[in-house]
Every structure is written in C-alpha cells, then in structure tokens.
Design an enzyme around this catalytic site. Structure first.
Site, short mmCIF file in Angstrom:
data_model
loop_
_atom_site.label_atom_id
_atom_site.label_comp_id
_atom_site.label_asym_id
_atom_site.label_seq_id
_atom_site.Cartn_x
_atom_site.Cartn_y
_atom_site.Cartn_z
CG ASP A 348 -1.96 1.07 1.24
OD1 ASP A 348 -1.77 2.07 0.53
OD2 ASP A 348 -2.96 0.93 1.95
CG HIS A 349 3.03 4.25 -3.13
ND1 HIS A 349 3.87 4.91 -2.26
CD2 HIS A 349 3.65 4.30 -4.34
CE1 HIS A 349 4.93 5.34 -2.91
NE2 HIS A 349 4.82 4.99 -4.17
NE ARG A 350 -4.23 3.81 1.17
CZ ARG A 350 -5.40 3.35 1.58
NH1 ARG A 350 -6.46 4.14 1.62
NH2 ARG A 350 -5.52 2.08 1.96
#
Length: 376
Positions: A348-350
């Site tokens: 998850d790039h968040r």
C-alpha cells in the site's frame, strides 16, 4: 444538506431525482426568531436555500443518489458501531460502510451485519456495477446467447462474499508490486532432511512453513508492514498473525496462524495442515480467519513465474509465492543448478514506499536463502 439558518422549510422547490447545480434554488426556509424560543410564524421573512459550492470529495465518497430522508452519520464520518460489532464484521468480511444501522441513532447492530450477509448470500445475480465514487461507466451488458450456446452457474458462496471486498481493496488501495527471487537450494535440502527424520504422525514440513517464519522476521525488522492505516494514523501491531491462503472447492479462504513468532516451523506446518483440512471440509470457523496482520498467497503447488496479489485490507502488504524451479546460476566462478523461489510483494503506497518494500522483500529472500538469519 446543512443550512446557514435555523427554521422551517415552507416551500420545497426540487423533487426527488432532480439534477441540480451550484446556485440552484432548493427551498425557502422560514427563519426562527433568534431572540425568542417560540416556533417561527408565517410573518417571518423567508430565507432562500441554494446549492452550496461543491467540495472536493474523498476517494471513497459514494456516488450521488436521489435525495431521501436519512439519519445523519456520526461527526467522525465513520460507521456508528461498537468495537465488538466492528470485530464481528471484520471476521465476516463485511464492509460496515455498506450496512444500514437500525439501532438508536443509526447504530449498527449484530443483527444488521447478519442481515447484510444473508442478503448477499441470497443475491443470485452478481452485481456488476461501477464502484461508488470512482466515476466509472456502468458495467456493459451483452446478449451472450445470440452468439452461441451458453451455460450459467451461480457464484460460489465464498466468491459472493469476498467479491465486493476484493473490488474495494483493488480500487481503493494504491497497489504497487515488487518482484524478487530467493535461492532456496540449501533450505530445500534441510526441509527434506527434516521430513525424512520425522515420525509417521508428524506433519509434513513445506517451504511455506519456512516462509511464514521468514516473513515474521522481516515484519519485526520493518514493523510498518505489520500495520494498518486508520484515518491519519498508522496502527503498528505488536503481534504477528500470518494469514495463509488455502484453496478449497468453494474458492480461496485465508486461515490465520496466530502468534507465528512463538511457534516453530514444525508447529506452523502442523497448524497450517489442520486449518487447510478444515477449510476444504467447509468446517473453518470465522475466528480462524480473523486477526491476520500480514498474508501469504502461494501458488507453489500449481506453478507460474509471478503474480500481483490483492492486499487484504486493512493490512498494508501481501506476499506472493509461485513454484520454485531449478535454474542455472553463476556461483563461485561456475554455472550451477540452483533451486530458485520467485516471490512478489504487493504493498500500500499510502503507508510504505518503494525503498522500504525492496528492503523488506530482500530481507525475506535472505532469510529463505540462509535460514540461520531468522534466529539473529
């Protein structure tokens, strides 16, 4: 829609289903006397209410629907449910944002969650619609029969339950996937030795059991991958429960090896065997599929060279494994046949970035290549 003044609507100028834009007159409101506690009278001056300027919407905002009376949600914007109901919904894979609460102040009750599941299970036609708030066109329709004979089959129970969650996870989570490979030649020799020495009642140790321990070691080294995103906070978990996807006649389920950090490879192998057998027999309880902090999806028994697994929200990453193969490797000035295990990591790039993901995956590969590193 909020109003800038208190009062009573005396003239509604739009109907359900009407399209409106900024500046459209919606209603006339009779203002209450700010200096008295009595109700407004017909002599009060009407106030005209118009559509306010549009505000930026978050990614998960539902698509607009015709106006209808609803109970306002809590100020936090989250589903109104107790922690026990949230835990129960997570066990069943139910998105609380899609459940209508029938309790006081629209609080979601256990019966509401169960009614949602029953409604999904009784829904024989899969809902192929655009994801709410994504601005996607409607799912195309096609008269399949006009091109030739067809056969229709109902989706399995697991597919009907997991489908909406998978769609949500794939669309909402900004997935990125890294690929790497581990030389597991020495580990495979050790695995065969352990199985040869094992007794007839001992569980067969698989490479996947070693992978669980390697993942736990990497999660301890990079704790962000053992977290969940909660609003503007990251919840770092101080326990290591590893979900391991298992194939069943109804579809994939994910039983969880609890406290994997405290168990040996042999204990993990035995527990995975028991959970997988229960899953194939349809006897896996919801509690056995809850509480995972990280998931491994393995296609080792089938094949393939790599894939990009979908993250199992609210987790922030998932490890994918395919079948290990003998490949020529330049090693010690010669080309040698080595057993190479392909791995992939969706993240998850968040929550994490590419550098952290690459290091995490390398840590897993180094542990599989030389399993002594797990004890360090």
């Amino acid at each position: 829609m909020p109003s800038s003044r208190a009062g009573k609507i005396v003239d509604l100028l739009v109907s359900q289903g009407d399209r409106v834009r900024e500046g459209t007159l919606l209603a006339r409101v009779q203002a209450a006397d700010s200096k008295a506690s009595e109700p407004a009278t017909p002599k009060d001056k009407p106030i005209e209410a118009a559509v306010p300027p549009p505000q930026p919407a978050p990614l998960t905002t539902p698509a607009a629907e015709p106006a209808k009376p609803v109970t306002p949600p809590p100020a936090s914007g989250k589903s109104h449910a107790s922690p026990s109901i949230r835990h129960y919904a997570r066990m069943l894979g139910v998105p609380l944002t899609e459940v209508t609460g029938t309790g006081p102040k629209s609080r979601i009750l256990r019966a509401d969650v169960e009614a949602f599941v029953k409604a999904r299970l009784s829904d024989t036609a899969p809902r192929q619609t655009a994801s709410p708030g994504m601005g996607l066109p409607d799912w195309p329709t096609e008269d399949y029969e006009k091109f030739g004979p067809v056969e229709r089959r109902k989706l399995s129970r697991i597919a009907r339950i997991s489908g909406p969650a998978l769609t949500r996870n794939a669309l909402v989570i900004p997935h990125v996937c890294n690929f790497d490979k581990a030389d597991v030649t020495d580990l495979e020799d050790f695995r065969k030795l352990l199985n040869k020495e094992a007794g007839p009642e001992d569980a067969r140790i698989t490479l996947l059991a070693f992978a669980v321990k390697a993942v736990v070691a990497a999660l301890k080294a990079y704790p962000t991958f053992n977290s969940s995103l909660d609003g503007d906070e990251i919840v770092l978990k101080r326990y290591w429960n590893i979900g391991v996807a298992a194939d069943t006649p109804e579809g994939l389920v994910v039983p969880v090896v609890k406290e994997a950090d405290r168990k040996s490879v042999a204990e993990i192998a035995a527990e995975m065997g028991t959970l997988a057998a229960q899953a194939r027999a349809g006897k896996l309880r919801p509690a056995a599929m809850s509480g995972a902090t990280f998931t491994i999806s393995s296609l080792g028994g089938i094949g393939g060279t790599g894939f990009t697994p979908i993250i199992n929200a609210p987790q922030v990453a998932i490890l994918g494994m395919t079948r290990a193969e003998i490949r020529p490797v330049w090693r010690e000035d010669t080309v040698q046949p080595r057993l190479i295990q392909p791995v992939s990591l969706s993240w998850d790039h968040r929550v994490v970035d590419g550098v952290a993901a690459a290091r995490f995956l390398q840590h897993v590969c180094r542990s599989l290549t030389d399993f002594r590193r797990v004890s360090i």
